[in-house]
Write an enzyme that holds these catalytic residues in place. Structure first.
Site, PDB file in Angstrom:
ATOM      1  CG  ASP A 143     -14.586  10.418  11.927  1.00 46.30           C
ATOM      2  OD1 ASP A 143     -13.612  10.228  12.687  1.00 46.30           O
ATOM      3  OD2 ASP A 143     -14.981  11.548  11.583  1.00 46.30           O
ATOM      4  CG  ASN A 193     -11.047  11.567  15.359  1.00 44.47           C
ATOM      5  OD1 ASN A 193     -11.609  11.321  14.289  1.00 44.47           O
ATOM      6  ND2 ASN A 193      -9.747  11.719  15.474  1.00 44.47           N
ATOM      7  CG  ASP A 252      -1.938  -4.370  -3.012  1.00 44.08           C
ATOM      8  OD1 ASP A 252      -3.152  -4.219  -3.204  1.00 44.08           O
ATOM      9  OD2 ASP A 252      -1.057  -3.687  -3.569  1.00 44.08           O
ATOM     10  CG  ASP A 269      -4.166  -4.759   1.964  1.00 48.08           C
ATOM     11  OD1 ASP A 269      -3.375  -5.262   1.148  1.00 48.08           O
ATOM     12  OD2 ASP A 269      -5.325  -4.420   1.676  1.00 48.08           O
ATOM     13  CG  ASP A 327     -11.224   6.881  13.777  1.00 46.34           C
ATOM     14  OD1 ASP A 327     -11.901   6.047  14.413  1.00 46.34           O
ATOM     15  OD2 ASP A 327     -11.546   8.085  13.664  1.00 46.34           O
ATOM     16  CG  ASP A 331     -10.480  12.859  11.561  1.00 45.41           C
ATOM     17  OD1 ASP A 331     -11.366  12.007  11.321  1.00 45.41           O
ATOM     18  OD2 ASP A 331      -9.274  12.553  11.702  1.00 45.41           O
TER      19      ASP A 331
HETATM   20  O1  TEU Z   1      -4.989  -3.599  -6.826  1.00 42.91           O
HETATM   21  C1  TEU Z   1      -4.279  -4.235  -7.828  1.00 42.91           C
HETATM   22  C2  TEU Z   1      -4.710  -4.198  -9.215  1.00 42.91           C
HETATM   23  O2  TEU Z   1      -4.030  -4.919  -9.938  1.00 42.91           O
HETATM   24  C3  TEU Z   1      -5.793  -3.517  -9.960  1.00 42.91           C
HETATM   25  O3  TEU Z   1      -6.867  -4.412 -10.157  1.00 42.91           O
HETATM   26  C4  TEU Z   1      -6.353  -2.228  -9.535  1.00 42.91           C
HETATM   27  O4  TEU Z   1      -7.349  -2.479  -8.594  1.00 42.91           O
HETATM   28  C5  TEU Z   1      -7.005  -1.541 -10.706  1.00 42.91           C
HETATM   29  O5  TEU Z   1      -6.034  -1.268 -11.648  1.00 42.91           O
HETATM   30  C6  TEU Z   1      -7.642  -0.255 -10.273  1.00 42.91           C
HETATM   31  O6  TEU Z   1      -8.512   0.239 -11.240  1.00 42.91           O
HETATM   32  C7  TEU Z   1      -4.366  -3.426  -5.601  1.00 42.91           C
HETATM   33  C8  TEU Z   1      -5.247  -2.717  -4.602  1.00 42.91           C
HETATM   34  O7  TEU Z   1      -6.358  -3.511  -4.317  1.00 42.91           O
HETATM   35  C9  TEU Z   1      -5.596  -1.358  -5.125  1.00 42.91           C
HETATM   36  O8  TEU Z   1      -6.478  -0.681  -4.286  1.00 42.91           O
HETATM   37  C10 TEU Z   1      -4.321  -0.593  -5.271  1.00 42.91           C
HETATM   38  O9  TEU Z   1      -4.589   0.631  -5.894  1.00 42.91           O
HETATM   39  C11 TEU Z   1      -3.270  -1.358  -6.078  1.00 42.91           C
HETATM   40  O10 TEU Z   1      -3.155  -2.699  -5.712  1.00 42.91           O
HETATM   41  C12 TEU Z   1      -1.925  -0.751  -5.855  1.00 42.91           C
HETATM   42  O11 TEU Z   1      -1.494  -1.018  -4.560  1.00 42.91           O
HETATM   43 CA    CA Z   2     -11.323   9.941  12.453  1.00 39.35          CA
END
Ligand code: TEU
Ligand code: CA
Length: 555
Positions: A21, A23, A199, A98, A29, A25
């Site tokens: 961090d 700043n 993701d 991501d 960041d 808060d």
């Molecule tokens: O995770 C996807 C996921 O399928 C799961 O393994 C999830 O991590 C698990 O159910 C949590 O207990 C990705 C991301 O890495 C995660 O941080 C997000 O929450 C999720 O997608 C939704 O975007």
């Molecule tokens: Ca910050």
């Protein structure tokens, strides 16, 4: 095999909210990340994956995006982001963003417009169904608990969310939605990022038409996985996405892929795969239970070894896995994979060596290089993560007492990995001068970067040596491209494997506190790395202290 720029790299995952961090808060960041680039460069990191820092209500800590083209002001500005890309480049480092496109936030403009006009263009960006009295469109349970259906505000419809209700699923069957996704990806690649971690991508293809599955808990709902198993044809989306975007930029992409079938590996990560790489989650899903975290079973060292070797054998030389010990969704690996009571500097280094030397791209999660550990949660009120809160409820419903439920979910809580990075022994671990958004692990007084940076025997120094070994011109070819061959697979609490290529490298870890002896299959040439101050060998008998790990160049 055609060589790619990312094959020999070492990657590092930053969870921006908890990194540094700048700043006061209490929230990490982008300027904070910039100020720590030299720290990462010194460690030997080449690729940095940033967990989401786009505009978001942070219901799922950034995995709920309300504007794909903007940086959330809590994390900084677009100028900060551009500066980060430029500063990284100066150090020969690359930034991955991501890519969260299975769903967006319910605060995204598309969703707002869908609420206003569900039959219009944006209604078709989501999965909407007419609302019926006392009946849900399907009985699927969301990953974060409860049904996947929620009322679409101001309408007589419901929308699908396989994650949180603030994360409505995007309708990939709609070409207009897909165009929007590709446009965004290309926009970021034009900005100079070098790729994406992708993701929850296996969720973009749903089994159509929607229908119910056998309930698997008393709530009458069924795991999403039952639906996903029936969903075929994801390759059309993934292939199109690659052709329209990544391919033109030689981007590095890592898919968050679960449950792929062996015959699909080449499609996913072969030379012409949809992605460059995908994570190996074999160890992280081991011992999981349909009932929930409270029913999960701890993995043993022998099972850990089997999981790693199984994944390695499945992929072979088809492509490159991305290997992890932990990430922002998992507890700290040292607390999970090292038997209780044995977590110490030596065993942490052993785990590091065994994982790092596997064939694939090593991803280090922030703080892993310091041997950061799970957090001793004293109350559920200390937990922020929606997934942990849901699992806590599930445990209570199953009849566990509040104390038992807390103990059970603490082991797997995603917050274990999300507590602030431990920089110094100063207040709040030097992460912030304000109040940190999430409790700092109290062990920061002993586990922190400042204490480890100049200590040649620290976990961090060991990671640094591992990375240096991976870059060493003499061994690089073998470490990156060599095949992996397990050795003494049936030996209890011993994990060992060859990496064979130009050279012959043997990695051995004694996964227990008791000593053990192994007979080397041939003479060794050189000790490349050793986490112990001793190296005892007689004839070809190698004596290993508890949790000793050695990396040897063999004849
Ligand atoms: O995770 C996807 C996921 O399928 C799961 O393994 C999830 O991590 C698990 O159910 C949590 O207990 C990705 C991301 O890495 C995660 O941080 C997000 O929450 C999720 O997608 C939704 O975007
Ligand atoms: Ca910050």
């Amino acid at each position: 095999m055609i060589k790619k720029w990312w094959h020999d790299k070492t990657a590092y995952q930053i969870y921006p909210k908890s990194f540094y961090d700048s700043n006061g808060d209490g929230i990490g960041d982008i300027p904070g990340i910039i100020s720590k680039l030299d720290y990462l460069h010194d460690l030997g990191i080449d690729i940095i994956w940033l967990s989401p820092c786009y505009c978001s209500p942070l219901a799922d800590e950034g995995y709920d995006i309300s504007d794909y083209y903007k940086i959330d002001p809590r994390f900084g500005t677009m100028e900060d982001m551009e500066q980060l890309i430029a500063e990284a480049k100066k150090r020969d480092m690359y930034i991955l963003m991501d890519l969260v496109v299975n769903h967006c936030s319910d605060e995204h403009e598309w969703f707002q417009k869908a609420c206003q006009d569900p039959d219009g263009k944006y209604g078709n960006f989501f999965y909407l169904k007419d609302k019926k009295e006392n009946e849900l469109p399907t009985n699927w349970r969301s990953y974060f608990g409860g049904p996947v259906w929620e009322d679409l505000p101001g309408t007589d419809k419901q929308y699908l969310h396989v994650f949180h209700k603030k994360q409505p699923d995007l309708n990939w069957e709609n070409p207009k939605l897909r165009e929007e996704v590709y446009k965004n990806i290309n926009w970021w690649l034009e900005k100079g990022i070098r790729g994406f971690r992708i993701d929850a991508i296996i969720n973009i293809k749903k089994a159509l038409p929607f229908h119910n599955y056998e309930p698997d808990r008393e709530d009458g709902l069924t795991s999403i996985e039952n639906m996903l198993r029936e969903a075929h044809g994801i390759g059309e989306f993934l292939g199109e996405m690659k052709n329209r975007t990544f391919q033109h930029y030689d981007a590095f992409t890592v898919g968050e892929v679960f449950n792929e079938k062996p015959e699909e590996i080449a499609d996913f990560i072969g030379e012409n795969g949809y992605f460059c790489s995908m994570f190996d989650f074999n160890e992280t899903i081991f011992g999981g239970s349909e009932k929930g975290w409270y029913d999960a079973r701890q993995i043993t060292p022998d099972e850990y070894k089997q999981c790693c070797f199984e994944a390695q054998a499945k992929v072979g030389t088809i492509g490159f896995l991305s290997n992890i010990i932990e990430n922002h969704d998992e507890p700290r690996g040292v607390s999970r994979y090292i038997p209780e009571g044995d977590c110490c500097t030596q065993s942490k280094k052993m785990l590091a060596a065994l994982n790092f030397m596997l064939r694939g791209i090593p991803f280090i999660y922030q703080g892993q290089e310091l041997g950061m550990e799970n957090v001793p949660f004293t109350s559920i009120d200390e937990v922020d993560d929606i997934s942990t809160l849901d699992e806590y409820k599930t445990a209570l419903n199953a009849g566990l007492s509040p104390e038992q439920a807390l103990t059970a979910v603490s082991k797997y809580s995603r917050d274990n990995a999300r507590t602030p990075m431990q920089w110094t022994n100063q207040p709040n671990a030097g992460f912030t001068t304000g109040t940190p958004w999430l409790k700092v692990n109290p062990n920061y007084t002993s586990i922190n970067a400042a204490a480890q940076q100049n200590d040649p025997d620290s976990v961090r120094s060991f990671y640094k040596q591992l990375i240096a070994l991976r870059k060493n011109v003499e061994y690089k070819e073998t470490i990156v491209y060599g095949i992996l061959e397990p050795v003494w697979e049936d030996r209890h609490n011993l994990m060992a494997y060859y990496r064979k290529g130009e050279k012959n490298i043997l990695v051995i870890g004694n996964f227990q506190k008791e000593e053990q002896t192994v007979e080397l299959p041939s003479a060794f040439k050189k000790v490349l790395l050793n986490n112990d101050s001793t190296f005892k060998i007689e004839e070809n008998q190698l004596f290993l202290n508890g949790y000793q790990a050695v990396i040897l160049e063999m004849q």
